[in-house]
Design a protein around this motif. Structure first.
Motif, PDB file in Angstrom:
ATOM      1  N   ARG A 133      12.472   4.889   9.345  1.00 60.59           N
ATOM      2  CA  ARG A 133      12.184   6.147  10.189  1.00 60.59           C
ATOM      3  C   ARG A 133      11.530   7.110   9.280  1.00 60.59           C
ATOM      4  NH1 ARG A 133      15.442   6.792  14.669  1.00 60.59           N
ATOM      5  NH2 ARG A 133      17.135   5.263  14.928  1.00 60.59           N
ATOM      6  N   SER A 134      11.321   7.074   8.024  1.00 58.10           N
ATOM      7  CA  SER A 134      10.795   7.966   7.231  1.00 58.10           C
ATOM      8  C   SER A 134       8.925   7.858   7.210  1.00 58.10           C
ATOM      9  CB  SER A 134      10.735   7.886   5.593  1.00 58.10           C
ATOM     10  OG  SER A 134      10.110   6.390   5.132  1.00 58.10           O
ATOM     11  N   GLY A 135       8.402   6.746   7.809  1.00 58.15           N
ATOM     12  CA  GLY A 135       7.213   6.813   7.930  1.00 58.15           C
ATOM     13  C   GLY A 135       6.423   6.032   6.898  1.00 58.15           C
ATOM     14  N   HIS A 136       7.146   5.593   5.999  1.00 58.62           N
ATOM     15  CA  HIS A 136       6.636   5.074   4.693  1.00 58.62           C
ATOM     16  C   HIS A 136       6.580   3.460   4.618  1.00 58.62           C
ATOM     17  CE1 HIS A 136       6.166   8.565   2.152  1.00 58.62           C
ATOM     18  NE2 HIS A 136       7.528   9.041   2.840  1.00 58.62           N
ATOM     19  N   LEU A 137       6.647   3.032   5.880  1.00 55.85           N
ATOM     20  CA  LEU A 137       6.366   1.438   5.880  1.00 55.85           C
ATOM     21  C   LEU A 137       5.097   0.978   5.405  1.00 55.85           C
ATOM     22  CD1 LEU A 137       7.513  -1.190   7.015  1.00 55.85           C
ATOM     23  CD2 LEU A 137       6.449  -0.931   9.018  1.00 55.85           C
ATOM     24  N   PRO A 138       3.853   1.463   5.804  1.00 54.25           N
ATOM     25  CA  PRO A 138       2.763   1.295   5.267  1.00 54.25           C
ATOM     26  C   PRO A 138       2.578   1.121   3.711  1.00 54.25           C
ATOM     27  CG  PRO A 138       2.429   2.701   7.073  1.00 54.25           C
ATOM     28  CD  PRO A 138       3.757   2.667   6.642  1.00 54.25           C
ATOM     29  N   ASP A 139       3.245   2.201   2.896  1.00 55.09           N
ATOM     30  CA  ASP A 139       2.951   2.328   1.717  1.00 55.09           C
ATOM     31  C   ASP A 139       3.794   1.071   0.954  1.00 55.09           C
ATOM     32  OD1 ASP A 139       1.955   4.636   2.074  1.00 55.09           O
ATOM     33  OD2 ASP A 139       3.692   5.801   2.018  1.00 55.09           O
ATOM     34  N   ILE A 140       5.149   0.756   1.758  1.00 55.50           N
ATOM     35  CA  ILE A 140       5.760  -0.301   1.037  1.00 55.50           C
ATOM     36  C   ILE A 140       4.991  -1.829   1.231  1.00 55.50           C
ATOM     37  CG2 ILE A 140       7.877  -1.687   1.533  1.00 55.50           C
ATOM     38  CD1 ILE A 140       9.306   1.084   2.057  1.00 55.50           C
ATOM     39  N   MET A 141       4.604  -1.784   2.450  1.00 51.06           N
ATOM     40  CA  MET A 141       3.882  -3.062   2.725  1.00 51.06           C
ATOM     41  C   MET A 141       2.706  -3.211   1.879  1.00 51.06           C
ATOM     42  SD  MET A 141       5.926  -4.455   4.601  1.00 51.06           S
ATOM     43  CE  MET A 141       4.833  -5.922   4.693  1.00 51.06           C
ATOM     44  N   ASP A 142       1.950  -2.332   1.326  1.00 53.20           N
ATOM     45  CA  ASP A 142       0.647  -2.237   0.557  1.00 53.20           C
ATOM     46  C   ASP A 142       1.006  -3.209  -0.567  1.00 53.20           C
ATOM     47  OD1 ASP A 142      -1.988  -1.120   0.228  1.00 53.20           O
ATOM     48  OD2 ASP A 142      -1.075  -0.765  -1.804  1.00 53.20           O
ATOM     49  N   PHE A 143       2.113  -2.987  -1.356  1.00 58.36           N
ATOM     50  CA  PHE A 143       2.576  -3.867  -2.635  1.00 58.36           C
ATOM     51  C   PHE A 143       2.494  -5.217  -2.182  1.00 58.36           C
ATOM     52  CE2 PHE A 143       6.163  -5.608  -4.728  1.00 58.36           C
ATOM     53  CZ  PHE A 143       5.556  -5.989  -6.070  1.00 58.36           C
ATOM     54  N   PHE A 144       3.217  -5.427  -1.087  1.00 55.14           N
ATOM     55  CA  PHE A 144       3.482  -6.897  -0.717  1.00 55.14           C
ATOM     56  C   PHE A 144       2.229  -7.594  -0.334  1.00 55.14           C
ATOM     57  CE2 PHE A 144       7.764  -4.997  -0.494  1.00 55.14           C
ATOM     58  CZ  PHE A 144       8.526  -5.914  -1.434  1.00 55.14           C
ATOM     59  N   LEU A 145       1.573  -6.951   0.471  1.00 55.28           N
ATOM     60  CA  LEU A 145       0.286  -7.494   1.004  1.00 55.28           C
ATOM     61  C   LEU A 145      -0.760  -7.794   0.005  1.00 55.28           C
ATOM     62  CD1 LEU A 145      -0.079  -5.531   4.374  1.00 55.28           C
ATOM     63  CD2 LEU A 145       0.362  -7.901   4.075  1.00 55.28           C
ATOM     64  N   ARG A 146      -0.739  -6.941  -0.888  1.00 59.26           N
ATOM     65  CA  ARG A 146      -1.693  -6.849  -2.286  1.00 59.26           C
ATOM     66  C   ARG A 146      -1.394  -8.207  -3.147  1.00 59.26           C
ATOM     67  NH1 ARG A 146      -5.293  -2.635  -2.834  1.00 59.26           N
ATOM     68  NH2 ARG A 146      -4.965  -0.926  -1.491  1.00 59.26           N
ATOM     69  N   ASP A 147      -0.098  -8.250  -3.130  1.00 60.76           N
ATOM     70  CA  ASP A 147       0.310  -9.445  -4.145  1.00 60.76           C
ATOM     71  C   ASP A 147      -0.236 -10.689  -3.916  1.00 60.76           C
ATOM     72  OD1 ASP A 147       1.741 -11.247  -5.651  1.00 60.76           O
ATOM     73  OD2 ASP A 147       3.486  -9.902  -6.103  1.00 60.76           O
ATOM     74  N   SER A 148      -1.079 -11.276  -4.826  1.00 62.24           N
ATOM     75  CA  SER A 148      -1.864 -12.623  -4.448  1.00 62.24           C
ATOM     76  C   SER A 148      -0.669 -13.596  -4.317  1.00 62.24           C
ATOM     77  CB  SER A 148      -2.579 -13.108  -5.580  1.00 62.24           C
ATOM     78  OG  SER A 148      -2.105 -12.876  -7.008  1.00 62.24           O
ATOM     79  N   GLU A 149       0.555 -13.619  -4.835  1.00 63.17           N
ATOM     80  CA  GLU A 149       1.458 -14.661  -4.877  1.00 63.17           C
ATOM     81  C   GLU A 149       2.129 -14.739  -3.441  1.00 63.17           C
ATOM     82  OE1 GLU A 149       4.132 -14.008  -8.124  1.00 63.17           O
ATOM     83  OE2 GLU A 149       2.740 -14.711  -9.802  1.00 63.17           O
TER      84      GLU A 149
END
Length: 411
Positions: A133-149
């Protein structure tokens, strides 16, 4: 051997010998099977040294990241099921840390475990409702999407309550809670249609990029089990969770999108219930009247074929064909009712389109979409102004047998 040839041979040998310079042995991997993201509560602390934390920059929010790691030596046949960190013989342990970014928190966790976190085998990512609900979903997903593993097949869910509590469930018949949750999400393919389709990280990335409204399945911890049902609805402009859709509303959404599979629908016939199950995909057609963009009209035509799986009412379908038609019409009315209930919730309360009308307009009426796309379900909100009608047609292919031990009853 000529001197020049000897030098080239030595150079080639050096290249091949250096091919595994950064290899990490499997025994040194910390296999992550699940992750959860919350906002920290009072008493949750980070792992940075106090002298380092005083003057360093801070983000808008601090996050609590929980990882579920496998204990390889406890995955044998005799290992206990359930449990958590610190209970001997368990096949996993959960570890948490607080940080300003996902990357920082992950590195802090790496400093506390004997094996560096390794993500290719991760199955589940759970995000708390508070974070969603905070609107920070894209910030969190950025880390997981950038991780090459990180693999793009990781399933994402929103928790009702703390996300780390979900990773703390203790299933009876599974060694790893994350694997248990992963299996439960797959059961929807052969069970209730009120369970939403799993959403994977790769699909979520596309939704975040298109800025269209979307849904993510809901999960809740319940002791030794989890409960999966309903979806969180996200507004695509700010990627912020707005509200929940319940089980019947999720079924109505599946009807409108034409994705309903194996759904059981109960209807009243006489004084009892009759249960109908869809077989195969339902067919959905949309007809649009776009002559007035301020009051566009859409007609959803739904066609379904299925069977009667249970009847508490004794009905002689063979000698009374009118009863067959009655059941078909009542199932169609029930499908229409659920679809219209979902429309009211989305169009009048949330004013968000997760039905797929935006995609339909963009594909079939691209010129119109250019003029209304930016204000479809926000701003002018043409979606909330539109008129949506539902028509349903049901065919019962197999009514089943008749219980002759009970008297036939009139409706």
């Amino acid at each position: 051997m000529p001197k020049t040839l000897w030098k080239y041979s030595l150079l080639i040998l050096v290249v091949f010998l250096g091919g595994c310079w950064d290899r990490v042995e499997i025994e040194e991997r910390g296999f992550v099977v699940g992750a959860a993201v919350d906002f920290p509560k009072e008493g949750d602390e980070g792992n940075e040294m106090e002298e380092d934390a005083a003057n360093k920059p801070h983000g808008k929010h601090r996050y609590l990241l929980t990882l579920q790691l496998v204990v390889p030596g406890s995955m044998s046949q005799g290992a206990k099921t359930g449990g958590g960190a610190g209970s001997g013989g368990d096949a996993y342990y959960n570890i948490s840390s607080v940080g300003d970014t996902m990357f920082q928190t992950d590195r802090q966790l790496a400093n506390r475990v004997s094996r560096s976190p390794f993500f290719p085998h991760m199955k589940i990512l759970i995000i708390s409702e508070e974070v969603a609900r905070s609107g920070h979903l894209p910030d969190i997903m950025d880390f997981f999407l950038r991780d090459s593993e990180m693999r793009r097949g990781v399933k994402v869910m929103i928790s009702k309550g703390e996300a780390r509590e979900v990773l703390g469930v203790k299933p009876v018949n599974e060694k790893l809670p994350a694997m248990y949750i992963d299996s439960v999400t797959e059961n929807e393919r052969s069970s209730s249609a009120t369970l939403p389709d799993p959403l994977r990280i790769g699909d979520l990335n596309e939704k975040l990029l298109t800025r269209e409204s979307f849904i993510i399945p809901r999960i809740k911890s319940a002791g030794k089990e989890v409960k999966i049902g309903g979806v969180a609805v996200f507004e695509g402009e700010e990627n912020k969770m707005v509200e929940w859709l319940g089980g019947e509303e999720v079924m109505g959404l599946a009807i409108l999108k034409g994705t309903l599979k194996g759904g059981a629908i109960n209807i009243n016939v006489g004084d009892n219930l009759v249960s109908y199950e869809t077989k195969g995909d339902i067919k959905r057609k949309i007809k649009a009247d776009i002559s007035d963009k301020e009051n566009m009209k859409f007609i959803f035509t739904i066609e379904s074929e299925g069977i009667i799986t249970e009847s508490m009412e004794t009905i002689d379908y063979l000698n009374d064909p009118a009863k067959w038609v009655l059941v078909q019409n009542r199932v169609a009315d029930e499908m229409k009712r659920m679809a219209e209930k979902t429309i009211r919730k989305l169009q009048k309360e949330m004013k968000l389109d997760v039905i797929g009308l935006s995609t339909y307009l963009a594909q079939n009426y691209p010129e119109l979409w250019k003029s209304v796309g930016k204000d479809w379900d926000h701003g002018e909100n043409y979606f909330s102004k539109a008129t949506l009608h539902v028509k349903a047609r049901v065919i019962v292919r197999n009514p089943g047998t008749v219980n002759q031990t009970e008297p036939l009853q009139e409706d």
